[in-house]
Every structure is written in structure tokens, then in C-alpha cells.
Design a protein around this motif. Structure first.
Motif, PDB file in Angstrom:
ATOM      1  N   GLN A 342       0.827  -1.193   0.000  1.00  0.00           N
ATOM      2  CA  GLN A 342       0.000   0.000   0.000  1.00  0.00           C
ATOM      3  C   GLN A 342       0.867   1.250   0.000  1.00  0.00           C
ATOM      4  OE1 GLN A 342      -2.476  -0.339   3.420  1.00  0.00           O
ATOM      5  NE2 GLN A 342      -3.675  -2.046   2.619  1.00  0.00           N
ATOM      6  N   PRO A 343       0.421   2.307  -0.689  1.00  0.00           N
ATOM      7  CA  PRO A 343       1.188   3.554  -0.702  1.00  0.00           C
ATOM      8  C   PRO A 343       1.003   4.321   0.601  1.00  0.00           C
ATOM      9  CG  PRO A 343      -0.841   3.835  -1.921  1.00  0.00           C
ATOM     10  CD  PRO A 343      -0.793   2.392  -1.515  1.00  0.00           C
ATOM     11  N   VAL A 344       2.024   5.061   0.996  1.00  0.00           N
ATOM     12  CA  VAL A 344       1.898   5.976   2.121  1.00  0.00           C
ATOM     13  C   VAL A 344       1.272   7.255   1.576  1.00  0.00           C
ATOM     14  CG1 VAL A 344       3.088   7.193   3.966  1.00  0.00           C
ATOM     15  CG2 VAL A 344       3.940   4.973   3.198  1.00  0.00           C
ATOM     16  N   LYS A 423       1.617  17.258  13.481  1.00  0.00           N
ATOM     17  CA  LYS A 423       2.696  16.682  14.289  1.00  0.00           C
ATOM     18  C   LYS A 423       2.325  15.349  14.923  1.00  0.00           C
ATOM     19  CE  LYS A 423       5.103  20.974  15.528  1.00  0.00           C
ATOM     20  NZ  LYS A 423       5.509  21.872  16.632  1.00  0.00           N
ATOM     21  N   ILE A 424       1.030  15.068  15.049  1.00  0.00           N
ATOM     22  CA  ILE A 424       0.633  13.796  15.652  1.00  0.00           C
ATOM     23  C   ILE A 424      -0.146  12.912  14.673  1.00  0.00           C
ATOM     24  CG2 ILE A 424       0.601  14.725  18.002  1.00  0.00           C
ATOM     25  CD1 ILE A 424      -2.466  14.884  17.761  1.00  0.00           C
ATOM     26  N   THR A 425      -0.229  13.331  13.392  1.00  0.00           N
ATOM     27  CA  THR A 425      -0.912  12.505  12.389  1.00  0.00           C
ATOM     28  C   THR A 425       0.013  11.381  11.945  1.00  0.00           C
ATOM     29  OG1 THR A 425      -2.225  14.367  11.584  1.00  0.00           O
ATOM     30  CG2 THR A 425      -2.002  12.481  10.125  1.00  0.00           C
ATOM     31  N   GLN A 426      -0.379  10.168  12.219  1.00  0.00           N
ATOM     32  CA  GLN A 426       0.453   9.000  11.914  1.00  0.00           C
ATOM     33  C   GLN A 426       0.024   8.403  10.574  1.00  0.00           C
ATOM     34  OE1 GLN A 426       0.095   5.001  13.875  1.00  0.00           O
ATOM     35  NE2 GLN A 426       1.942   5.677  14.944  1.00  0.00           N
ATOM     36  N   ILE A 427       0.778   8.717   9.524  1.00  0.00           N
ATOM     37  CA  ILE A 427       0.458   8.210   8.191  1.00  0.00           C
ATOM     38  C   ILE A 427       1.081   6.842   7.944  1.00  0.00           C
ATOM     39  CG2 ILE A 427       0.220  10.546   7.258  1.00  0.00           C
ATOM     40  CD1 ILE A 427       2.985  10.295   6.072  1.00  0.00           C
ATOM     41  N   GLY A 428       2.019   6.453   8.792  1.00  0.00           N
ATOM     42  CA  GLY A 428       2.681   5.162   8.686  1.00  0.00           C
ATOM     43  C   GLY A 428       3.557   4.939   9.899  1.00  0.00           C
ATOM     44  N   ILE A 429       4.155   3.766   9.974  1.00  0.00           N
ATOM     45  CA  ILE A 429       5.020   3.417  11.107  1.00  0.00           C
ATOM     46  C   ILE A 429       6.322   2.838  10.568  1.00  0.00           C
ATOM     47  CG2 ILE A 429       5.268   2.000  13.176  1.00  0.00           C
ATOM     48  CD1 ILE A 429       2.233   2.001  13.432  1.00  0.00           C
ATOM     49  N   ALA A 430       7.419   3.318  11.084  1.00  0.00           N
ATOM     50  CA  ALA A 430       8.734   2.824  10.659  1.00  0.00           C
ATOM     51  C   ALA A 430       8.944   1.396  11.168  1.00  0.00           C
ATOM     52  CB  ALA A 430       9.831   3.742  11.177  1.00  0.00           C
ATOM     53  N   ARG A 431       9.497   0.564  10.303  1.00  0.00           N
ATOM     54  CA  ARG A 431       9.792  -0.821  10.672  1.00  0.00           C
ATOM     55  C   ARG A 431      11.281  -1.077  10.448  1.00  0.00           C
ATOM     56  NH1 ARG A 431       7.145  -6.281   7.974  1.00  0.00           N
ATOM     57  NH2 ARG A 431       8.349  -7.795   9.195  1.00  0.00           N
ATOM     58  N   PHE A 432      11.921  -1.571  11.468  1.00  0.00           N
ATOM     59  CA  PHE A 432      13.377  -1.771  11.435  1.00  0.00           C
ATOM     60  C   PHE A 432      13.710  -3.223  11.122  1.00  0.00           C
ATOM     61  CE2 PHE A 432      17.316  -2.718  13.982  1.00  0.00           C
ATOM     62  CZ  PHE A 432      18.198  -2.115  13.100  1.00  0.00           C
ATOM     63  N   PHE A 433      14.652  -3.412  10.171  1.00  0.00           N
ATOM     64  CA  PHE A 433      15.108  -4.743   9.777  1.00  0.00           C
ATOM     65  C   PHE A 433      16.566  -4.887  10.222  1.00  0.00           C
ATOM     66  CE2 PHE A 433      11.788  -3.404   6.907  1.00  0.00           C
ATOM     67  CZ  PHE A 433      10.954  -4.509   6.835  1.00  0.00           C
ATOM     68  N   ILE A 434      16.754  -5.578  11.325  1.00  0.00           N
ATOM     69  CA  ILE A 434      18.088  -5.654  11.922  1.00  0.00           C
ATOM     70  C   ILE A 434      19.076  -6.378  11.028  1.00  0.00           C
ATOM     71  CG2 ILE A 434      17.573  -7.787  13.194  1.00  0.00           C
ATOM     72  CD1 ILE A 434      19.333  -6.667  15.470  1.00  0.00           C
ATOM     73  N   ASP A 435      18.599  -7.361  10.232  1.00  0.00           N
ATOM     74  CA  ASP A 435      19.505  -8.133   9.376  1.00  0.00           C
ATOM     75  C   ASP A 435      20.128  -7.295   8.265  1.00  0.00           C
ATOM     76  OD1 ASP A 435      18.990 -10.375  10.863  1.00  0.00           O
ATOM     77  OD2 ASP A 435      17.407 -11.119   9.534  1.00  0.00           O
ATOM     78  N   LEU A 436      19.574  -6.100   8.000  1.00  0.00           N
ATOM     79  CA  LEU A 436      20.116  -5.239   6.957  1.00  0.00           C
ATOM     80  C   LEU A 436      20.951  -4.093   7.516  1.00  0.00           C
ATOM     81  CD1 LEU A 436      16.963  -4.932   4.644  1.00  0.00           C
ATOM     82  CD2 LEU A 436      18.955  -6.390   4.298  1.00  0.00           C
ATOM     83  N   VAL A 497       9.140   2.788   6.039  1.00  0.00           N
ATOM     84  CA  VAL A 497       7.865   3.243   6.576  1.00  0.00           C
ATOM     85  C   VAL A 497       6.745   2.424   5.939  1.00  0.00           C
ATOM     86  CG1 VAL A 497       6.252   5.160   6.796  1.00  0.00           C
ATOM     87  CG2 VAL A 497       8.710   5.569   6.999  1.00  0.00           C
ATOM     88  N   GLU A 498       5.992   1.737   6.779  1.00  0.00           N
ATOM     89  CA  GLU A 498       4.838   0.985   6.312  1.00  0.00           C
ATOM     90  C   GLU A 498       3.591   1.860   6.429  1.00  0.00           C
ATOM     91  OE1 GLU A 498       6.221  -3.540   7.466  1.00  0.00           O
ATOM     92  OE2 GLU A 498       4.773  -2.490   8.726  1.00  0.00           O
ATOM     93  N   ALA A 499       2.765   1.824   5.417  1.00  0.00           N
ATOM     94  CA  ALA A 499       1.600   2.712   5.358  1.00  0.00           C
ATOM     95  C   ALA A 499       0.527   2.314   6.355  1.00  0.00           C
ATOM     96  CB  ALA A 499       1.021   2.709   3.950  1.00  0.00           C
ATOM     97  N   ASN A 500      -0.108   3.308   6.934  1.00  0.00           N
ATOM     98  CA  ASN A 500      -1.356   3.102   7.661  1.00  0.00           C
ATOM     99  C   ASN A 500      -2.499   3.292   6.680  1.00  0.00           C
ATOM    100  OD1 ASN A 500      -0.127   2.649  10.104  1.00  0.00           O
ATOM    101  ND2 ASN A 500      -0.557   4.669  10.955  1.00  0.00           N
ATOM    102  N   GLU A 501      -3.301   2.280   6.485  1.00  0.00           N
ATOM    103  CA  GLU A 501      -4.431   2.431   5.561  1.00  0.00           C
ATOM    104  C   GLU A 501      -5.374   3.525   6.052  1.00  0.00           C
ATOM    105  OE1 GLU A 501      -8.024  -0.164   3.501  1.00  0.00           O
ATOM    106  OE2 GLU A 501      -6.386  -1.171   4.538  1.00  0.00           O
ATOM    107  N   THR A 502      -5.556   3.582   7.360  1.00  0.00           N
ATOM    108  CA  THR A 502      -6.294   4.669   7.999  1.00  0.00           C
ATOM    109  C   THR A 502      -5.341   5.424   8.906  1.00  0.00           C
ATOM    110  OG1 THR A 502      -8.382   3.442   7.960  1.00  0.00           O
ATOM    111  CG2 THR A 502      -8.216   5.285   9.510  1.00  0.00           C
ATOM    112  N   HIS A 503      -5.251   6.728   8.724  1.00  0.00           N
ATOM    113  CA  HIS A 503      -4.326   7.512   9.529  1.00  0.00           C
ATOM    114  C   HIS A 503      -4.764   7.528  10.991  1.00  0.00           C
ATOM    115  CE1 HIS A 503      -2.713   9.942   5.844  1.00  0.00           C
ATOM    116  NE2 HIS A 503      -2.579   8.637   5.709  1.00  0.00           N
TER     117      HIS A 503
END
Length: 524
Positions: A342-344, A423-436, A497-503
Motif C-alpha cells: 500500500q502507498p503511504v 505533528k501527531i498525524t500518523q500516516i505510517g510506522i517505521a519498521r526496522f530490519f536488523i539483518d540489513l 515506513v509501512e503505510a497506515n491504511e487509515t491515519h
């Protein structure tokens, strides 16, 4: 100056006053033009309808009922662009009475009204793709953003190169980053279509394909002010027919099809004997047109109401499967849970469905984004998201305190946000990939992602020895992409950043207490 010429001059002046600021607002790359110019985009008819600005929509209908389709020659930038193309092709060509010649053609009423019914029928079910492709303002926006603006940027860059050689650094290079291959192709096709139709048939797009023109024609045919023939003064020179770019003047019958007339007044200024006038039609005449002609078609004309009804019904019926298919795609997307596909969407879009249903891809937000993080999408998110803007954290991120895109959107696909709401609108959430992450793979210090996080959602925690590694607090993340854009790992970054379908609403970070420190001497 004669009155007839005055009307045309007035129309040209008003068209320039509308067109020039809109064009400059699209191509302005320095940000010097006031942001308030976006009001001119909000005055466009189809965006006003999609954006729920029904008062403005009603205003244009009432104005059309009084003056005819003046909107098409004055306020619509695509219409003015077609007039400019017409004038350009007049230069150096063989002319008759100073202009290229057009001919009267019978209107394609069944086609344009069935197309209008299809466009609005699909829009009711949330399928706005036809609106996006046929809306004149959105097509102009894509042409200005993806063709005219890059030309201006390249001109600036060439001029900057020349000045740099002389030691003058007042101008600087600005890369063309917001144009994609798909958006360039869409803009090029639209411009070529305009040019071809203008050269051969004048305002053929406006009177055949344009849903705005078809909608206004339903009202303009009963307009109070209209162009009327003086049959005694007319000498059948056909100058009016040759200059009518709407192909709406039938000189033999001495009639003007007001449903197609765009009130350009070219015919008035070309008439040799002043046999054409723009004046209110008698009330009885208007009533006769509205009631009698609808019930009793003129002699020699076959009634097409039945064909129109059947064609419209068939068109709407054919639109239903498309609407059902789109609903099924949405449901499948929700059930799959594949957020990465999904797009952000930009801040203020509320949710993916709302944004896709309202956005017509005019690319105004793309051109005005100061950090250039908005890019037109290709087919990677499906046909129903084609050309719509997405957050592309390739080499930039969303400014934490910027709300420009939400303020200027003419269809309200992006709802206006205050800085505090942004400042508090969450359009997505960062996801960390430790293996990279290079802290894990190369055991090197980094921390670039945490340094660029404005909300402290990404911070460093102990890892191995003196090494620290990123950790994400999802409740604090707003999805601005500062971490993703700066991550040095290639080709796939270690934090995305993974998209939030609903902000959603993110939590505010805790403010650190200011330490009360006594500074002695110079404070070193």
C-alpha cells in the motif's frame, strides 16, 4: 471601441487574470508566489463538486444560466490553454479573415451525455478514474506540472551554468525529481490530444469528452444572455461560422447552439454587419425552448430521448461491474494484510479509500511540496492509484511542521491540517530490519535514522559492547520518513515506513526538562 469588441477584450483580459496565476503557481519552483493563489484552483467546477463545495458548484451553474458557458473561456485553464494553442497555430498559416476556419457540425448529444452519466455514475460508487482522465483542470495540472515546469527548471539550470562561469552564483541547480515516466506520458498524451482536437475541430474536447462542458451545456442551452442573429442584417458571409471554435453556429438556419457556445465572442467581433448581438432572450422564447421543444421535436429532427435514455441506462449498468470489482479489490486488500503493497498517502488524506475516491491527480501538491517527497505513482499500487501522489522517501522526507499539501488540495482529498494536528498525524510506522542494518552486518556505528527522527520514535539502544542499534517506538512514529530517507543501506534500506491504511494519532514525545546550569566566566 465598439461594444462587440469590448466583450471579446473583456473575456480575454479575464481569461489572462485567471490563467496566468494558475500557470505560474504550478511552475513556480522558488516558492516566491503566495500560497493563497491556490484559491484559483479551488474555484474549478469538478474539484469543487468532488470536494463537497456545493455552494461554489451552484454559483457556476447560476452564472452559466445567466451568461452561458463563460466558465469554459475564462475560468477553466484547460479551455484557455486550448485557445492559446489555437492562436499559435494561426501564426504563419493560410488564413481567411485573419483566423483559421471552422465549420458547423451537428452536436454529438447522445455520446457526450451518456459519457457524462457514466462519469458521474461511477463517481457515485467511488470510481473516480474517468473523472481523473477527463477533468479539464486535472489534465491541465498534469501538463503544467510534468511538461511546463520541467522546461522552466531546465531553463533555470542552463542560466545558472552560464552565470557560474562568470562567477555569479545567484542562481543554483534544481533537479527535476517530481516527474516520473508515467506522469510524463500522461501529460504528453493530454497535450497532444488538446492540440490535435484544437487544430482540426476547435473546442471538440470541451463539447464531446469533457464532463464539465457536458454538465454546463445542460444549463447553458437555457441561458438568459445569448448570441442572437439579426436576420435582416445578416448577409450570409459565414464569417461567424468560420471563427466559432465551438462549431456551434449554423449560418443557414441563423441559429447558435448555446449548449456548445463557450462565450468567446469571436463571432461578434468578426461579423461585418453587426448582425450578431449578445443580449437577453425574451422570457417567452426561453419558456418555449424549455417546455415545448422538449415535448415536440422540431420538424425534420427525430427525437433521440429514447436512445439517450437507453444508452444512459446501459452505460450506468456497465459501470456497476466496475464499481463492484473495485469494492472487491478493497476487501481483498484489507484481508491480505500486506501493508507493504500500500502507498503511504499524504497527511490529511484520512485513509486510503477517501484519498483514492477524491484525488484527481492534478499534481498541485506534488509541485508545491517543499521537500519534494511527493511523487506520482505508477502501476505499482494498481490502476486505481495510477498518477496519484504518494510519499516517496527516496532522498527526502515529510517536513515535520509543513501542512502545504493539505491546504492547497482543491478536491479536499487532503483535509486541511493545523501544524499541531500534523505533528501527531500518523500516516505510517517505521519498521526496522536488523539483518540489513550496518551495525549488525558490519559492526559499525551509525545512528543516522535516530538523529533524523523528529519525534524520538527511533532511538539507539545498547547492542554489542560500545555499539548501539536503532529501536522503534511505534506509538511515537508519525511516518515522516526521515529515518528511511537517510538510511545508508542499499539497495533495500534497513528501516522502512509501512503505510497506515487509515491515519491514526501518534503520542506526543515527552519533553526533556531544561537543566538549570550556572555558567561561570565565558561558559566554555
Amino acid at each position: 471601441m465598439k461594444k462587440l469588441h469590448f466583450l471579446k477584450v473583456l473575456r480575454v483580459v479575464l481569461a489572462i487574470l485567471f490563467f496566468s496565476p494558475i500557470l505560474l503557481f504550478f511552475v513556480d519552483f522558488s516558492g516566491k508566489l503566495p500560497c493563497q493563489l491556490h484559491v484559483l484552483a479551488h474555484l474549478q467546477l469538478l474539484p469543487a463538486l468532488l470536494g463537497g463545495m456545493y455552494g461554489l458548484f451552484l454559483f457556476w451553474l447560476v452564472l452559466t444560466l445567466v451568461l452561458g458557458r463563460a466558465y469554459c473561456s475564462v475560468a477553466c485553464p484547460a479551455g484557455v490553454l486550448q485557445d492559446i494553442v489555437n492562436r499559435i497555430f494561426c501564426i504563419g498559416k493560410k488564413k481567411r479573415k485573419g483566423v483559421l476556419r471552422f465549420r458547423y457540425h451537428a452536436p454529438l448529444n447522445v455520446f457526450r451525455y451518456v459519457l457524462l452519466a457514466v462519469v458521474f455514475g461511477l463517481a457515485v460508487f467511488g470510481v473516480t478514474e474517468l473523472c481523473m482522465w477527463l477533468d479539464p483542470y486535472s489534465n491541465f495540472g498534469r501538463i503544467a506540472a510534468n511538461l511546463f515546469r520541467p522546461v522552466v527548471l531546465e531553463g533555470n539550470n542552463l542560466l545558472a551554468d552560464g552565470l557560474h562561469k562568470t562567477g555569479n552564483y545567484s542562481l543554483y541547480h534544481i533537479p527535476v525529481t517530481s516527474v516520473t515516466a508515467v506522469s510524463l506520458a500522461a501529460a504528453g498524451i493530454a497535450l497532444v490530444l488538446f492540440i490535435v482536437m484544437v487544430v482540426f475541430r476547435g473546442r471538440y474536447f470541451c463539447n464531446t469528452l469533457c464532463p464539465v462542458g457536458a454538465l454546463l451545456s445542460l444549463v447553458s442551452r437555457y441561458s438568459i444572455f445569448r448570441i442572437v442573429f439579426d436576420k435582416k442584417a445578416c448577409i450570409q458571409c459565414r464569417s461567424c461560422e468560420y471563427t466559432c471554435k465551438a462549431e456551434a453556429i449554423d449560418p443557414k438556419a441563423m441559429k447558435v447552439d448555446m449548449s456548445r457556445c463557450v462565450s468567446c465572442f469571436n463571432c461578434l467581433s468578426s461579423c461585418r454587419k453587426e448582425a450578431l448581438t449578445y443580449k437577453p432572450a425574451p422570457l417567452l422564447s426561453r419558456a418555449r425552448r424549455f417546455f415545448i421543444k422538449k415535448a415536440l421535436p422540431a420538424a425534420g429532427q427525430s427525437p433521440d430521448s429514447r436512445r439517450t435514455f437507453l444508452a444512459t441506462g446501459a452505460a450506468i449498468a456497465s459501470a456497476l461491474p466496475l464499481a463492484v470489482l473495485k469494492a472487491q479489490q478493497r476487501k481483498a486488500g484489507k484481508e491480505s494484510g500486506d501493508i507493504l503493497s500500500q502507498p503511504v498517502t499524504p497527511p490529511g488524506s484520512l485513509n486510503l479509500t477517501h484519498f483514492k475516491d477524491r484525488c484527481t491527480a492534478c499534481h498541485l501538491c506534488v509541485t508545491k511540496c517543499p521537500s519534494h517527497v511527493l511523487r506520482p505513482a505508477g502501476l505499482e499500487y494498481g490502476f486505481d492509484y495510477l498518477l496519484k501522489p504518494r510519499m516517496a522517501y527516496i532522498d527526502s522526507y515529510c517536513n515535520f511542521e509543513c501542512v502545504i499539501c493539505s491546504e492547497i488540495c482543491p478536491t479536499h482529498a487532503l483535509r486541511p491540517l493545523t501544524v499541531e494536528e500534523k505533528k501527531i498525524t500518523q500516516i505510517g510506522i517505521a519498521r526496522f530490519f536488523i539483518d540489513l542494518c550496518i551495525v549488525h552486518t558490519e559492526e559499525n556505528d551509525c545512528g543516522a535514522c535516530s538523529e533524523h527522527c523528529p519525534t524520538q520514535a527511533v532511538h539507539m539502544v545498547p547492542y554489542k559492547g560500545t555499539l548501539t542499534i536503532p529501536q522503534v517506538e511505534p506509538e511515537l512514529c508519525v511516518g515522516c520518513g526521515g529515518c528511511e530517507s537517510i538510511c545508508p543501506v542499499r539497495p533495500v534500506r534497513a528501516i522502512l515506513v509501512e503505510a497506515n491504511e487509515t491515519h491514526l494519532a501518534a503520542e506526543k514525545p515527552e519533553e526533556e526538562e531544561a537543566l538549570d546550569i550556572n555558567v561561570d566566566e565565558f561558559g566554555f
